[in-house]
Design a protein around this motif. Structure first.
Motif, PDB file in Angstrom:
ATOM      1  N   LEU A  91     -20.520   9.910  20.119  1.00 24.34           N
ATOM      2  CA  LEU A  91     -20.311   8.754  20.989  1.00 24.34           C
ATOM      3  C   LEU A  91     -21.130   8.870  22.265  1.00 24.34           C
ATOM      4  CD1 LEU A  91     -16.483   8.159  20.614  1.00 24.34           C
ATOM      5  CD2 LEU A  91     -18.296   6.630  19.904  1.00 24.34           C
ATOM      6  N   ILE A  92     -21.168  10.049  22.842  1.00 20.11           N
ATOM      7  CA  ILE A  92     -21.932  10.245  24.078  1.00 20.11           C
ATOM      8  C   ILE A  92     -23.423  10.057  23.813  1.00 20.11           C
ATOM      9  CG2 ILE A  92     -22.601  11.989  25.781  1.00 20.11           C
ATOM     10  CD1 ILE A  92     -19.677  12.955  25.672  1.00 20.11           C
ATOM     11  N   ARG A  93     -23.909  10.553  22.681  1.00 25.82           N
ATOM     12  CA  ARG A  93     -25.327  10.368  22.338  1.00 25.82           C
ATOM     13  C   ARG A  93     -25.657   8.902  22.152  1.00 25.82           C
ATOM     14  NH1 ARG A  93     -25.043  14.753  18.423  1.00 25.82           N
ATOM     15  NH2 ARG A  93     -24.467  13.087  17.054  1.00 25.82           N
ATOM     16  N   VAL A  94     -24.817   8.194  21.407  1.00 23.64           N
ATOM     17  CA  VAL A  94     -25.102   6.802  21.075  1.00 23.64           C
ATOM     18  C   VAL A  94     -24.990   5.904  22.303  1.00 23.64           C
ATOM     19  CG1 VAL A  94     -24.266   4.829  19.734  1.00 23.64           C
ATOM     20  CG2 VAL A  94     -24.436   7.069  18.663  1.00 23.64           C
ATOM     21  N   HIS A  95     -24.002   6.160  23.156  1.00 22.51           N
ATOM     22  CA  HIS A  95     -23.716   5.257  24.268  1.00 22.51           C
ATOM     23  C   HIS A  95     -24.060   5.873  25.623  1.00 22.51           C
ATOM     24  CE1 HIS A  95     -21.780   2.544  21.489  1.00 22.51           C
ATOM     25  NE2 HIS A  95     -21.047   3.531  21.039  1.00 22.51           N
ATOM     26  N   SER A  96     -25.033   6.774  25.656  1.00 26.64           N
ATOM     27  CA  SER A  96     -25.327   7.474  26.910  1.00 26.64           C
ATOM     28  C   SER A  96     -25.776   6.518  28.006  1.00 26.64           C
ATOM     29  CB  SER A  96     -26.375   8.556  26.680  1.00 26.64           C
ATOM     30  OG  SER A  96     -27.583   7.969  26.220  1.00 26.64           O
ATOM     31  N   LYS A  97     -26.587   5.522  27.668  1.00 27.58           N
ATOM     32  CA  LYS A  97     -27.080   4.585  28.698  1.00 27.58           C
ATOM     33  C   LYS A  97     -25.920   3.783  29.286  1.00 27.58           C
ATOM     34  CE  LYS A  97     -31.692   4.078  26.772  1.00 27.58           C
ATOM     35  NZ  LYS A  97     -32.670   3.169  26.168  1.00 27.58           N
ATOM     36  N   VAL A 149     -12.949  16.106  16.309  1.00 25.81           N
ATOM     37  CA  VAL A 149     -12.853  15.360  17.564  1.00 25.81           C
ATOM     38  C   VAL A 149     -14.066  15.654  18.433  1.00 25.81           C
ATOM     39  CG1 VAL A 149     -11.534  15.136  19.700  1.00 25.81           C
ATOM     40  CG2 VAL A 149     -10.344  15.232  17.519  1.00 25.81           C
ATOM     41  N   ARG A 150     -14.430  16.914  18.550  1.00 26.22           N
ATOM     42  CA  ARG A 150     -15.584  17.292  19.371  1.00 26.22           C
ATOM     43  C   ARG A 150     -16.872  16.697  18.814  1.00 26.22           C
ATOM     44  NH1 ARG A 150     -13.778  23.491  20.684  1.00 26.22           N
ATOM     45  NH2 ARG A 150     -12.436  22.950  22.436  1.00 26.22           N
ATOM     46  N   ALA A 174       0.848  -1.193   0.000  1.00 23.40           N
ATOM     47  CA  ALA A 174       0.000   0.000   0.000  1.00 23.40           C
ATOM     48  C   ALA A 174       0.885   1.245   0.000  1.00 23.40           C
ATOM     49  CB  ALA A 174      -0.908  -0.006   1.217  1.00 23.40           C
ATOM     50  N   ALA A 175       0.315   2.326  -0.454  1.00 24.58           N
ATOM     51  CA  ALA A 175       1.052   3.587  -0.454  1.00 24.58           C
ATOM     52  C   ALA A 175       1.360   3.979   0.986  1.00 24.58           C
ATOM     53  CB  ALA A 175       0.232   4.663  -1.144  1.00 24.58           C
ATOM     54  N   GLN A 176       2.585   4.370   1.230  1.00 26.41           N
ATOM     55  CA  GLN A 176       3.002   4.719   2.584  1.00 26.41           C
ATOM     56  C   GLN A 176       2.434   6.084   2.966  1.00 26.41           C
ATOM     57  OE1 GLN A 176       4.704   2.877   4.717  1.00 26.41           O
ATOM     58  NE2 GLN A 176       4.888   1.192   3.274  1.00 26.41           N
ATOM     59  N   PRO A 177       1.802   6.172   4.158  1.00 24.58           N
ATOM     60  CA  PRO A 177       1.317   7.482   4.603  1.00 24.58           C
ATOM     61  C   PRO A 177       2.508   8.358   4.984  1.00 24.58           C
ATOM     62  CG  PRO A 177       0.998   5.838   6.313  1.00 24.58           C
ATOM     63  CD  PRO A 177       1.483   5.117   5.089  1.00 24.58           C
ATOM     64  N   PRO A 178       2.319   9.652   5.005  1.00 28.29           N
ATOM     65  CA  PRO A 178       3.442  10.518   5.359  1.00 28.29           C
ATOM     66  C   PRO A 178       3.935  10.217   6.772  1.00 28.29           C
ATOM     67  CG  PRO A 178       1.385  11.759   5.214  1.00 28.29           C
ATOM     68  CD  PRO A 178       1.104  10.381   4.716  1.00 28.29           C
ATOM     69  N   ALA A 179       5.228  10.271   6.942  1.00 30.06           N
ATOM     70  CA  ALA A 179       5.832   9.951   8.238  1.00 30.06           C
ATOM     71  C   ALA A 179       5.563  11.082   9.227  1.00 30.06           C
ATOM     72  CB  ALA A 179       7.323   9.743   8.066  1.00 30.06           C
ATOM     73  N   GLY A 180       5.641  10.753  10.497  1.00 31.20           N
ATOM     74  CA  GLY A 180       5.457  11.768  11.527  1.00 31.20           C
ATOM     75  C   GLY A 180       4.102  11.631  12.186  1.00 31.20           C
ATOM     76  N   PRO A 181       3.882  12.395  13.250  1.00 31.27           N
ATOM     77  CA  PRO A 181       2.611  12.295  13.973  1.00 31.27           C
ATOM     78  C   PRO A 181       1.451  12.864  13.166  1.00 31.27           C
ATOM     79  CG  PRO A 181       3.920  14.093  14.834  1.00 31.27           C
ATOM     80  CD  PRO A 181       4.784  13.370  13.841  1.00 31.27           C
ATOM     81  N   ARG A 182       0.276  12.301  13.424  1.00 32.46           N
ATOM     82  CA  ARG A 182      -0.928  12.807  12.769  1.00 32.46           C
ATOM     83  C   ARG A 182      -1.674  13.671  13.771  1.00 32.46           C
ATOM     84  NH1 ARG A 182      -4.218   7.872  10.731  1.00 32.46           N
ATOM     85  NH2 ARG A 182      -3.953   7.359  12.906  1.00 32.46           N
ATOM     86  N   PHE A 183      -2.229  14.760  13.333  1.00 33.11           N
ATOM     87  CA  PHE A 183      -2.977  15.655  14.196  1.00 33.11           C
ATOM     88  C   PHE A 183      -4.420  15.704  13.730  1.00 33.11           C
ATOM     89  CE2 PHE A 183       1.412  17.117  14.379  1.00 33.11           C
ATOM     90  CZ  PHE A 183       1.619  17.117  15.746  1.00 33.11           C
ATOM     91  N   ALA A 184      -5.349  15.606  14.692  1.00 34.31           N
ATOM     92  CA  ALA A 184      -6.770  15.614  14.360  1.00 34.31           C
ATOM     93  C   ALA A 184      -7.293  17.046  14.434  1.00 34.31           C
ATOM     94  CB  ALA A 184      -7.533  14.740  15.340  1.00 34.31           C
ATOM     95  N   ASP A 185      -8.294  17.301  13.622  1.00 30.55           N
ATOM     96  CA  ASP A 185      -8.969  18.592  13.654  1.00 30.55           C
ATOM     97  C   ASP A 185      -9.833  18.641  14.912  1.00 30.55           C
ATOM     98  OD1 ASP A 185     -10.017  21.049  12.937  1.00 30.55           O
ATOM     99  OD2 ASP A 185     -11.558  20.176  11.634  1.00 30.55           O
ATOM    100  N   LEU A 186      -9.714  19.693  15.689  1.00 35.70           N
ATOM    101  CA  LEU A 186     -10.407  19.791  16.972  1.00 35.70           C
ATOM    102  C   LEU A 186     -11.926  19.721  16.801  1.00 35.70           C
ATOM    103  CD1 LEU A 186     -10.106  20.102  19.983  1.00 35.70           C
ATOM    104  CD2 LEU A 186     -10.070  22.575  19.678  1.00 35.70           C
ATOM    105  N   GLU A 187     -12.444  20.311  15.752  1.00 39.55           N
ATOM    106  CA  GLU A 187     -13.895  20.281  15.528  1.00 39.55           C
ATOM    107  C   GLU A 187     -14.374  18.861  15.231  1.00 39.55           C
ATOM    108  OE1 GLU A 187     -15.994  22.744  16.119  1.00 39.55           O
ATOM    109  OE2 GLU A 187     -14.220  23.820  16.805  1.00 39.55           O
TER     110      GLU A 187
END
Length: 58
Positions: free
Chosen positions: A45-51, A38-39, A23-36
């Motif tokens: 997840l909280i809605r789906v698994h609230s119970k 993630v939120r 497979a094509a190699q992903p770029p090296a180094g850490p990956r950073f998630a977009d804060l929006e």
């Protein structure tokens, strides 16, 4: 020591597996998630698994 085999069972070598496509190699180094994103994922997840989360909190 080889495994005993029946007389009728022919001895044949195993077929070699086909090499997997590389497979094509992903770029090296850490990956950073977009804060929006993630939120939004956390809220979903909280809605789906609230119970389940409420039971774990007790």
């Amino acid at each position: 020591m080889s495994k005993p085999r029946k007389v009728e069972e022919p001895q044949a070598p195993y077929a070699a597996k086909k090499p997997a496509k590389v497979a094509a190699q992903p770029p090296a180094g850490p990956r950073f998630a977009d804060l929006e994103k993630v939120r939004a994922n956390n809220a979903k997840l909280i809605r789906v698994h609230s119970k389940v989360l409420q039971k774990l909190a007790q």
